[in-house]
Motif scaffolding. Sequence first.
Motif, short mmCIF file in Angstrom:
data_model
loop_
_atom_site.label_atom_id
_atom_site.label_comp_id
_atom_site.label_asym_id
_atom_site.label_seq_id
_atom_site.Cartn_x
_atom_site.Cartn_y
_atom_site.Cartn_z
N GLU A 133 0.83 -1.21 0.00
CA GLU A 133 0.00 0.00 0.00
C GLU A 133 0.87 1.26 0.00
O GLU A 133 0.58 2.23 -0.71
CB GLU A 133 -0.92 0.00 1.23
CG GLU A 133 -1.73 1.27 1.42
CD GLU A 133 -2.44 1.33 2.76
OE1 GLU A 133 -2.92 2.41 3.13
OE2 GLU A 133 -2.49 0.28 3.45
N ASN A 184 1.06 4.34 -2.82
CA ASN A 184 0.85 5.75 -2.46
C ASN A 184 2.07 6.60 -2.80
O ASN A 184 1.93 7.79 -3.12
CB ASN A 184 0.51 5.87 -0.98
CG ASN A 184 -0.92 5.46 -0.68
OD1 ASN A 184 -1.80 5.60 -1.53
ND2 ASN A 184 -1.16 4.95 0.52
N TYR A 202 1.42 9.90 -5.02
CA TYR A 202 1.63 11.25 -4.49
C TYR A 202 2.95 11.88 -4.92
O TYR A 202 3.02 13.10 -5.10
CB TYR A 202 1.53 11.24 -2.97
CG TYR A 202 0.13 10.99 -2.47
CD1 TYR A 202 -0.86 11.95 -2.59
CD2 TYR A 202 -0.21 9.77 -1.88
CE1 TYR A 202 -2.16 11.72 -2.14
CE2 TYR A 202 -1.50 9.52 -1.44
CZ TYR A 202 -2.47 10.50 -1.57
OH TYR A 202 -3.76 10.26 -1.14
N ALA A 218 0.28 12.75 3.28
CA ALA A 218 -0.76 11.84 2.80
C ALA A 218 -0.26 10.40 2.81
O ALA A 218 -0.99 9.48 3.22
CB ALA A 218 -1.19 12.24 1.39
N GLN A 239 -0.17 9.37 6.56
CA GLN A 239 -1.49 9.19 7.18
C GLN A 239 -2.17 7.93 6.70
O GLN A 239 -2.74 7.17 7.50
CB GLN A 239 -2.35 10.43 6.92
CG GLN A 239 -1.90 11.67 7.65
CD GLN A 239 -2.54 12.94 7.13
OE1 GLN A 239 -3.46 12.89 6.30
NE2 GLN A 239 -2.07 14.09 7.59
N GLN A 240 -2.13 7.69 5.40
CA GLN A 240 -2.80 6.51 4.87
C GLN A 240 -2.05 5.24 5.24
O GLN A 240 -2.67 4.21 5.53
CB GLN A 240 -2.93 6.64 3.35
CG GLN A 240 -3.86 7.78 2.94
CD GLN A 240 -4.07 7.84 1.44
OE1 GLN A 240 -4.09 6.82 0.76
NE2 GLN A 240 -4.24 9.05 0.91
N GLY A 241 -0.73 5.29 5.25
CA GLY A 241 0.05 4.11 5.59
C GLY A 241 0.03 3.77 7.06
O GLY A 241 0.02 2.60 7.45
N ARG A 283 -2.30 4.00 9.17
CA ARG A 283 -3.55 3.37 9.62
C ARG A 283 -3.45 1.84 9.59
O ARG A 283 -4.12 1.16 10.37
CB ARG A 283 -4.71 3.83 8.74
CG ARG A 283 -5.12 5.27 8.95
CD ARG A 283 -6.51 5.51 8.38
NE ARG A 283 -6.58 5.28 6.95
CZ ARG A 283 -6.51 6.24 6.04
NH1 ARG A 283 -6.34 7.50 6.43
NH2 ARG A 283 -6.59 5.96 4.75
N ASN A 284 -2.65 1.32 8.69
CA ASN A 284 -2.64 -0.14 8.48
C ASN A 284 -1.29 -0.80 8.70
O ASN A 284 -1.13 -1.96 8.39
CB ASN A 284 -3.11 -0.43 7.05
CG ASN A 284 -4.49 0.10 6.77
OD1 ASN A 284 -5.40 -0.07 7.57
ND2 ASN A 284 -4.66 0.76 5.64
#
Length: 425
Positions: free
Chosen positions: A391, A395, A399, A416, A419-421, A423-424
């Motif tokens: 993931e 990204n 980006y 970005a 933040q997205q990475g 989470r998981n």
Amino acid sequence: MRKLRRAALALGAVAVAAGALTACGGDADSAGGTKAEDGTVTLDWEMWAGSEDEKAQLDHLAQMVTDANPKIKVNLRTAPFNDYFTKLQTEFATGEEACLVSMQSLRLAGYTDLLEPLGEHVPADGFDPASTAALNLGGKQLAMPFDLASMLVYYNKDAFKAAGLDEPKAGWTIADFETAAKKLTTGGKSGFGMSFADLHTLSLLLSYNDAAPVTDDVKLQFDEQKMIDAVTWYAGLAKDDVGSVPASAADGGWGETQFVNGNAMMAVDGSWNIGSNISSAKFDVGVAPLPAGVGGSKTYVANSGFGVSKSCGYKDEAYQALQILTGPEAAQYLTDQGRSFPARTEQQPAFKEFLVAQDPDNAEAVSAAVDSITASLSTGVPLFTTKNWDEVTKNMARYLIEVYTGASTPADALAAIQQQGARNQ
């Protein structure tokens, strides 16, 4: 070494009972293998293979195990590289994993709870320290290596000569790199082929100012200041076409492709492409370590190796097999096949001899290129990644290309990704 891309997979393991079940033909089944009435153990071995030649090489290694110990046989199971880790994830989740598990260093974090720490079971003598370090996470040696790779700068020797530039060599600096990239940008050609691929991009950022995408305990830190500063510098290479920007987020191999095609005069690429890049390019190819930044020349190193699943019902036999699969004779065999730069130091000179023999017209370039690998490994750093690295790399492509084109700022893009990475991870 096959090209190292993409990321670790988040895994959910299902415990597998190790009790023996009687099967037809008198074999007793246990996790990852079987045992016959005469005591012969057959170990399942999971590995990727992209051609019949590669599979034949693996079959040869499997036979070497039996030749050394007739009471141990190896049942090779393969999948194409692009499908391998998806298959492996499924096997661990359903209790169908092999005893012998092939692993890449970039994906190691996703399998720390599923692989047996090798410790004293498999001696680490004779290996390049960088190769074992890349497969050691949290102080545990989770796999033993068979190859090793670093990132290098490939450059167009003809273009350097035409521009009156000294060729890059060990000790050249970021300032030297910038000067060369600007001077080589001419006639619609770019001085440098840019990238957003993990090893390619992150290695140059590391060499620039020690920017690192993860913390020492393998947590994402894309939004830390060093990374912002490094990406700001890297994106600045796109100005005045000094850096050739990927056409889209799908062009993960942009920089190295532009280089081989003669459209970019320099690119960062892996040591595994030395032979193919030199033979494919229609110009003289040179190779050098990454340019030195504030902390000297640095690169991420990555590699592949073999481990033992925790659920394996025949660990003693698996340890014996592993010693053969990663031993000196196996290393020499793979080197003679030109499979990859060997993890064992004794076989590394033979790899140079193999490449030179394959391309005698470019013997000097090939020899210098392999010397650059050795030089870069002295300061190489393993790139440990999070379980959701797939993931993260997607990204990065999404980006970072916005940063290169000016559609986003480095700080916003990295925030970005973070933040997205996070989470998981």
